[in-house]
Design an enzyme around this catalytic site. Structure first.
Site, short mmCIF file in Angstrom:
data_model
loop_
_atom_site.label_atom_id
_atom_site.label_comp_id
_atom_site.label_asym_id
_atom_site.label_seq_id
_atom_site.Cartn_x
_atom_site.Cartn_y
_atom_site.Cartn_z
N GLU A 274 -5.53 -1.74 0.27
CA GLU A 274 -6.62 -2.34 1.05
C GLU A 274 -7.15 -3.60 0.40
O GLU A 274 -7.37 -3.65 -0.80
CB GLU A 274 -7.74 -1.31 1.21
CG GLU A 274 -8.43 -1.39 2.55
CD GLU A 274 -7.49 -1.05 3.69
OE1 GLU A 274 -6.92 -1.99 4.29
OE2 GLU A 274 -7.32 0.15 3.98
N ASP B 279 -2.43 -6.44 9.76
CA ASP B 279 -2.70 -5.78 11.04
C ASP B 279 -1.72 -6.22 12.11
O ASP B 279 -1.14 -5.40 12.84
CB ASP B 279 -4.12 -6.11 11.52
CG ASP B 279 -5.17 -5.72 10.50
OD1 ASP B 279 -4.83 -5.04 9.52
OD2 ASP B 279 -6.33 -6.11 10.69
C1 GLA Z 1 -8.62 -6.39 8.01
C2 GLA Z 1 -7.72 -7.62 7.99
C3 GLA Z 1 -6.41 -7.34 7.23
C4 GLA Z 1 -6.70 -6.73 5.86
C5 GLA Z 1 -7.69 -5.58 5.96
C6 GLA Z 1 -8.11 -5.06 4.62
O1 GLA Z 1 -8.05 -5.35 8.75
O2 GLA Z 1 -7.41 -8.04 9.30
O3 GLA Z 1 -5.67 -8.53 7.13
O4 GLA Z 1 -7.16 -7.71 4.98
O5 GLA Z 1 -8.85 -5.94 6.68
O6 GLA Z 1 -7.05 -4.52 3.94
#
Ligand code: GLA
Length: 371
Positions: free
Chosen positions: A19, A157
């Site tokens: 994360e 994501d």
């Molecule tokens: C959000 C962002 C991702 C990532 C997460 C944390 O979901 O869109 O790119 O940085 O937070 O891991």
């Protein structure tokens, strides 16, 4: 839905572990969910994109000749952003009617925005006759999120939403933007996703602030070690040079270095079917996100702690950006009902919020069906 020509879907995602390290060039371990956004689409021979939703009465029309102008739409801004990113990259954007059906809960930290952006880019590419790889679609969707929605996000994501595979998590290398599937078999355990239902506040600004802190850490460490991204800093290098970083920046960087190691250990554990070790790593990740990266908050902490205390749970942590949204927990299948009841009760007692529990499976990324 026979009057539409294509049905295109893209998935919401959970991140198993890794994360806040995607934008540091780290390896992350997400999986696509059966919660998804579906786009029904047909070209309409005009310069307009007509948007409607299965779940909203609103109808929105977007002019493809001025795609810059829809950033403040209440509904439709993610779709406009997707069209904008596609057009900006030199691809054809065609007038069309699009019906959108999203089963990823909004604001849940399960990437509803990525599912919408990815499925819309994919749908527009299909009717525009553009052959674009899933990786490129993910990158375009990321550009939409950054340039249009204003979140300076990493690639995790959108990439998971586009490239997910049923039954598998993916080890995604965010530096090279390549992935390896890892079968996600949990044996006697199941993955339980729970939304703390706390409204997200200031997520974007806090997210962007964390990015700046990691960028400052990188610039500082680059004066003494030849690394191109923070994820490349080894534990030994951090032990030697970490003290150059001041205050919170030190803690942010420590989280990144440790979380990168945890991802490697988690993937090795997964490959040898060692779910107990995976569970311990989830707990350690949550602790680091709470104490070092400071992105959890009262509600996510209460939810993760209630889960971690339950006899059937071997590990629990927040997933996604944090500041609200969901936790994931590894729970013994024969204790799952008791787990859900006990955790919901304890969470409500501690915070006053009712949580939501989702029944989701690990599923495919983009799918395209001709109707
Ligand atoms: C959000 C962002 C991702 C990532 C997460 C944390 O979901 O869109 O790119 O940085 O937070 O891991």
């Amino acid at each position: 839905m026979r009057e539409y020509e294509y049905k295109i879907t893209a998935a919401g995602r959970v991140n198993v572990i890794g994360e806040h390290i995607d934008y540091c060039g780290g390896k992350v371990f997400p999986a696509a969910l059966s919660l998804k956004n579906t786009v029904y689409i047909r070209p309409n021979g005009t310069d307009k994109i007509n948007l409607s939703w299965t779940t909203l009465p609103d109808k929105v029309t977007i002019d493809i000749n001025c795609l810059d102008g829809y950033k403040n739409l209440k509904y439709g801004n993610y779709q406009a952003g997707a069209a904008w990113a596609l057009q900006k990259a030199g691809y054809k954007v065609t007038g069309c009617d699009m019906l959108q059906d999203c089963t990823v809960p909004f604001g849940s930290g399960l990437s509803s925005s990525a599912a919408i952006e990815v499925s819309t880019v994919a749908a527009l590419a299909v009717i525009g006759g553009e052959k674009i790889s899933n990786k490129e679609i993910a990158l375009l969707a990321q550009r939409a999120e950054r340039g249009y929605a204003g979140v300076n996000c990493g690639i995790m994501d959108q990439y998971a939403s586009a490239n997910g595979k049923k039954g598998c998590a993916m080890l995604l290398d965010c530096k090279s933007v390549t992935h390896e599937y890892v079968p996600f078999g949990l044996g006697d355990y199941s993955l339980v996703i729970i939304n703390c239902n706390k409204p997200h506040n200031l997520v974007e600004s806090k997210y962007n602030e964390r990015r700046e802190e990691t960028e400052l850490a990188l610039r500082t460490l680059q004066t003494v070690i030849p690394v191109s991204c923070l994820a490349d800093v080894t534990e030994e290098q951090f032990a030697e040079y970490g003290r150059m970083l001041e205050g919170k920046v030190y803690f942010r960087c420590k989280h990144v270095v440790d979380e990168c190691s945890r991802v490697n250990m988690a993937v090795q554990a997964m490959k040898r079917g060692d779910v107990l070790t995976l569970g311990k790593l989830l707990n350690a990740s949550h602790k680091s996100l709470r104490e070092l990266y400071e992105v959890t908050g009262k509600e996510l902490d209460a939810l993760a702690e209630a889960a971690q205390r339950h006899w059937a749970c071997i590990g629990s942590r927040m997933t996604g950006a944090g500041f609200g949204g969901c936790t994931i927990s590894l729970v013994k299948k024969d204790g799952a009902d008791d787990f859900k009841r006990a955790v919901s009760e304890e969470y409500a007692r501690k915070t006053g919020y009712c949580c939501s529990i989702y029944d989701a499976e690990i599923s495919d990324g983009i799918t395209v069906t001709e109707l």
